[in-house]
Design a protein around this motif. Structure first.
Motif, PDB file in Angstrom:
ATOM      1  N   VAL A  22      -0.233  11.589  -1.498  1.00  0.00           N
ATOM      2  CA  VAL A  22      -0.796  10.345  -2.040  1.00  0.00           C
ATOM      3  C   VAL A  22       0.207   9.206  -1.916  1.00  0.00           C
ATOM      4  CG1 VAL A  22      -1.517   9.198  -4.191  1.00  0.00           C
ATOM      5  CG2 VAL A  22      -2.443  11.455  -3.602  1.00  0.00           C
ATOM      6  N   THR A  23       1.423   9.419  -2.398  1.00  0.00           N
ATOM      7  CA  THR A  23       2.401   8.327  -2.375  1.00  0.00           C
ATOM      8  C   THR A  23       2.800   7.957  -0.946  1.00  0.00           C
ATOM      9  OG1 THR A  23       4.248   9.865  -2.723  1.00  0.00           O
ATOM     10  CG2 THR A  23       3.292   8.819  -4.694  1.00  0.00           C
ATOM     11  N   ASP A  24       2.934   8.960  -0.069  1.00  0.00           N
ATOM     12  CA  ASP A  24       3.268   8.652   1.329  1.00  0.00           C
ATOM     13  C   ASP A  24       2.141   7.880   2.016  1.00  0.00           C
ATOM     14  OD1 ASP A  24       5.665   9.963   0.934  1.00  0.00           O
ATOM     15  OD2 ASP A  24       5.202  11.675   2.237  1.00  0.00           O
ATOM     16  N   ALA A  25       0.904   8.268   1.752  1.00  0.00           N
ATOM     17  CA  ALA A  25      -0.230   7.573   2.365  1.00  0.00           C
ATOM     18  C   ALA A  25      -0.284   6.114   1.918  1.00  0.00           C
ATOM     19  CB  ALA A  25      -1.538   8.291   2.027  1.00  0.00           C
ATOM     20  N   VAL A  26      -0.056   5.872   0.642  1.00  0.00           N
ATOM     21  CA  VAL A  26      -0.055   4.492   0.152  1.00  0.00           C
ATOM     22  C   VAL A  26       1.153   3.731   0.711  1.00  0.00           C
ATOM     23  CG1 VAL A  26       0.052   3.009  -1.910  1.00  0.00           C
ATOM     24  CG2 VAL A  26      -1.411   5.040  -1.905  1.00  0.00           C
ATOM     25  N   ALA A  27       2.283   4.390   0.839  1.00  0.00           N
ATOM     26  CA  ALA A  27       3.465   3.737   1.435  1.00  0.00           C
ATOM     27  C   ALA A  27       3.181   3.295   2.858  1.00  0.00           C
ATOM     28  CB  ALA A  27       4.669   4.686   1.383  1.00  0.00           C
TER      29      ALA A  27
ATOM     30  N   VAL B 234      -5.986   2.097  -2.540  1.00  0.00           N
ATOM     31  CA  VAL B 234      -4.974   2.753  -3.372  1.00  0.00           C
ATOM     32  C   VAL B 234      -5.640   3.630  -4.429  1.00  0.00           C
ATOM     33  CG1 VAL B 234      -3.145   2.345  -5.077  1.00  0.00           C
ATOM     34  CG2 VAL B 234      -3.212   0.999  -2.961  1.00  0.00           C
ATOM     35  N   LEU B 235      -6.676   3.109  -5.072  1.00  0.00           N
ATOM     36  CA  LEU B 235      -7.377   3.893  -6.097  1.00  0.00           C
ATOM     37  C   LEU B 235      -8.006   5.142  -5.498  1.00  0.00           C
ATOM     38  CD1 LEU B 235      -9.079   1.011  -8.136  1.00  0.00           C
ATOM     39  CD2 LEU B 235      -7.004   2.300  -8.725  1.00  0.00           C
ATOM     40  N   HIS B 236      -8.611   4.996  -4.346  1.00  0.00           N
ATOM     41  CA  HIS B 236      -9.258   6.157  -3.725  1.00  0.00           C
ATOM     42  C   HIS B 236      -8.247   7.170  -3.212  1.00  0.00           C
ATOM     43  CE1 HIS B 236     -13.469   5.237  -4.150  1.00  0.00           C
ATOM     44  NE2 HIS B 236     -13.124   3.971  -4.031  1.00  0.00           N
TER      45      HIS B 236
END
Length: 189
Positions: free
Chosen positions: A178-183, A148-150
């Motif tokens: 970023v948000t979609d990738a973490v989702a 998540v940090l990366h």
């Protein structure tokens, strides 16, 4: 500390932040920092002990500001990553300082307490959310937090050559990536 001394210290920290972000620890020059702060080198050594001590103070302040401004929400890691991205967009020097820190301090045993404490608290929060079934357990809490940090810093970690391939992405699109990738990361098991 009287008001003038505190004002001098703040000016030195601001000037040092710019200098270290641009040149790193080794390349930064105390005389340029003093001149930019309208101070003198003796004040740097008085307040911070050394150039390394000044960098440590800059990095510590940056970390504290980020930790305070962007608290983790393990129930919504995509939005947490988005807020980190927003923080990096608003303060581009943060990622530059972090890069210099990794390059010049790796393997030295110089660990910053606020970062260690923050990481421990975030890992504990992620692990708790995993135990409660809110987050998948495919990755350990440490691994998931690291991903998540990366991902939140993805855009500032690219090479200029790769950035040319993504030149059409505006800030809103970059944040959404970023948000979609973490989702996607936290959606599966």
């Amino acid at each position: 500390m009287n008001r003038d001394a505190e004002a001098t210290r703040r000016r030195l920290l601001r000037a040092a932040t710019e200098e270290f972000a641009a040149y790193g620890i080794a390349g930064a020059r105390v005389d340029r920092i003093a001149a930019a702060a309208k101070s003198n080198k003796a004040q740097i050594y008085h307040y911070f002990g050394s150039k390394d001590g000044l960098f440590d103070a800059v990095f510590d302040a940056m970390c504290r500001e980020t930790v305070d401004a962007v608290p983790i929400d393990p129930a919504d890691l995509p939005e947490y990553a988005g807020r980190l991205f927003d923080s990096y967009e608003a303060r581009p020097w943060v990622q530059r300082l972090a890069t210099w820190y990794r390059l010049e301090r790796a393997g030295t045993g110089s660990l910053i307490p606020v970062v260690m404490e923050s990481n421990a608290a975030k890992i504990k929060a992620v692990a708790g959310a995993q135990r409660d079934g809110l987050l998948p357990t495919r990755f350990s809490a440490e691994e998931l937090l690291g991903l998540v940090l990366h991902l939140s810093g993805f855009w500032s970690a690219n090479t200029p050559e790769f950035d040319t391939r993504l030149a059409g992405n505006d800030t809103a699109r970059r944040r959404r990536v970023v948000t979609d990738a973490v989702a996607v990361l936290v959606a599966g098991s």
